[in-house]
Design a protein around this motif. Sequence first.
Motif, PDB file in Angstrom:
ATOM      1  N   ASN A  12       0.835  -1.207   0.000  1.00 16.24           N
ATOM      2  CA  ASN A  12       0.000   0.000   0.000  1.00 16.24           C
ATOM      3  C   ASN A  12       0.868   1.254   0.000  1.00 16.24           C
ATOM      4  O   ASN A  12       0.588   2.226  -0.720  1.00 16.24           O
ATOM      5  N   TYR A  44       2.733   2.003  -3.458  1.00 12.02           N
ATOM      6  CA  TYR A  44       1.944   2.695  -4.488  1.00 12.02           C
ATOM      7  C   TYR A  44       1.387   4.032  -3.995  1.00 12.02           C
ATOM      8  O   TYR A  44       0.526   4.623  -4.642  1.00 12.02           O
ATOM      9  N   HIS A 100      -0.636   4.930  -1.614  1.00 11.72           N
ATOM     10  CA  HIS A 100      -2.043   5.042  -1.272  1.00 11.72           C
ATOM     11  C   HIS A 100      -2.189   5.533   0.171  1.00 11.72           C
ATOM     12  O   HIS A 100      -1.270   5.386   0.983  1.00 11.72           O
ATOM     13  N   ASP A 125      -9.304  -3.350  -4.099  1.00 15.73           N
ATOM     14  CA  ASP A 125      -9.725  -2.353  -5.092  1.00 15.73           C
ATOM     15  C   ASP A 125      -8.845  -1.108  -5.090  1.00 15.73           C
ATOM     16  O   ASP A 125      -8.940  -0.277  -5.998  1.00 15.73           O
ATOM     17  N   ARG A 126      -7.989  -0.963  -4.092  1.00 15.80           N
ATOM     18  CA  ARG A 126      -7.085   0.182  -4.068  1.00 15.80           C
ATOM     19  C   ARG A 126      -6.072   0.132  -5.211  1.00 15.80           C
ATOM     20  O   ARG A 126      -5.533   1.162  -5.612  1.00 15.80           O
ATOM     21  N   PHE A 127      -5.796  -1.063  -5.710  1.00 13.45           N
ATOM     22  CA  PHE A 127      -4.725  -1.232  -6.682  1.00 13.45           C
ATOM     23  C   PHE A 127      -5.309  -1.407  -8.087  1.00 13.45           C
ATOM     24  O   PHE A 127      -6.331  -2.066  -8.278  1.00 13.45           O
ATOM     25  N   ALA A 128      -4.605  -0.851  -9.063  1.00 14.93           N
ATOM     26  CA  ALA A 128      -5.112  -0.870 -10.442  1.00 14.93           C
ATOM     27  C   ALA A 128      -4.614  -2.084 -11.222  1.00 14.93           C
ATOM     28  O   ALA A 128      -5.352  -2.634 -12.046  1.00 14.93           O
ATOM     29  N   ASP A 129      -3.387  -2.493 -10.993  1.00 18.28           N
ATOM     30  CA  ASP A 129      -2.797  -3.589 -11.761  1.00 18.28           C
ATOM     31  C   ASP A 129      -3.382  -4.929 -11.315  1.00 18.28           C
ATOM     32  O   ASP A 129      -3.536  -5.197 -10.120  1.00 18.28           O
ATOM     33  N   ASP A 130      -3.691  -5.793 -12.299  1.00 11.88           N
ATOM     34  CA  ASP A 130      -4.300  -7.085 -11.990  1.00 11.88           C
ATOM     35  C   ASP A 130      -3.363  -7.981 -11.184  1.00 11.88           C
ATOM     36  O   ASP A 130      -3.793  -8.712 -10.288  1.00 11.88           O
ATOM     37  N   THR A 187      -1.019  -7.029  -9.087  1.00 12.12           N
ATOM     38  CA  THR A 187      -0.959  -6.519  -7.711  1.00 12.12           C
ATOM     39  C   THR A 187      -2.225  -6.891  -6.956  1.00 12.12           C
ATOM     40  O   THR A 187      -2.167  -7.261  -5.772  1.00 12.12           O
ATOM     41  N   LYS A 188      -3.361  -6.801  -7.626  1.00 14.81           N
ATOM     42  CA  LYS A 188      -4.615  -7.197  -6.980  1.00 14.81           C
ATOM     43  C   LYS A 188      -4.585  -8.664  -6.564  1.00 14.81           C
ATOM     44  O   LYS A 188      -5.004  -9.015  -5.457  1.00 14.81           O
TER      45      LYS A 188
END
Length: 348
Positions: free
Chosen positions: A153, A156, A158, A177-182, A184-185
């Motif tokens: 967290n 990136y 956040h 959902d905080r992260f955009a990259d698949d 990383t999710k």
Amino acid sequence: MRFYNQQHQYYCGGDLHARTLFVHILDSEGRTRFERNLPACPKAFLDAVAPFRDGLVVGVECMFAWYWLADLCEAERIPFVLGHALAMKAIHGGKTKTDRIDAAKLAGLLRGGVFPQAYVYPKPKRATRDLLRRRSNFVRQRAQLIAHIQNTNSQYNHPPFAKKLTYKGNRNDDIVDRFADDSTKMMVASDLTMIAAYDAQLQKLETHLQQHAKIDDPVTYQFLRTVPGIGPVLGLTMLYEIDNIHRFPEVGNFLSYSRLVSCIHESAGKVKGVGGKKIGNAHLKWAFGEAASLMLRSFPAAKAWMQRQERNRSKVRAHAILEAKIGRTVYAMWQHQRPFDPKRFLAS
């Protein structure tokens, strides 16, 4: 440090490994009567020592595979001595080190009465203690997963989490959902799944351990729980790591075993420093440290005592004194089988 100094007719030193056991047997005159490398199995060992069974004592260095040999000697009524690994200077300080030499040195230490002893934990509670230690390992792995989510967290940039992720109710899909990259999710989701699995497993282990504590020594376990700051897990740790308080003749022996006192090195009237920080039970050191921190939160009188101590010494030193104070209290409570007494604790 305790040394084994009983006299026997034969002294067996064993350099024990996972698959092999090098056996060296001396008689009371110091003559070698047997010397051979054996497979680490009961039959091979019993066959080798059969001619020397009368008056035999067996000694091995403390390592992970000593359980089966200790249980075998107990079943066969052969005296067994477990050597303290950190105190085996005669073995580890030699110029040449082989299994043959180590086994001979162990036998010689036994015969000479300078064999440093470790505690042979009794078989009935040994598996429960090992399970408790495994639980601690799982807790550390769970903490690493939580720390990884927090570090990711921050990586990136956040905003920090509003609530602690330690608690199950604070972990939800919003974290992923905080992260955009698949990728990383998926990484964070995997961490959350593993944390949930650890939560379920830890709950099962703690229930199992508390049930065993109520069978093995329910009275002492309840007395330990009366100390402010000692909850179920810390009580279990103390109960199974100490096992029998009467194996410590004095409270100083107990505090030393728990790593709650400093070991002074002195020569010619001058203090050279302190040592032996790694000799003792690391699990008890952790338990008493946690108990002292939790006591300051739940016991106002202890917090006031701590503030008075900090006027004359550092906060770290005052905390260490509180840990030792709790250790003395646990020793007295267990010896006399009585609950925690706040007046007696503060007056000591």
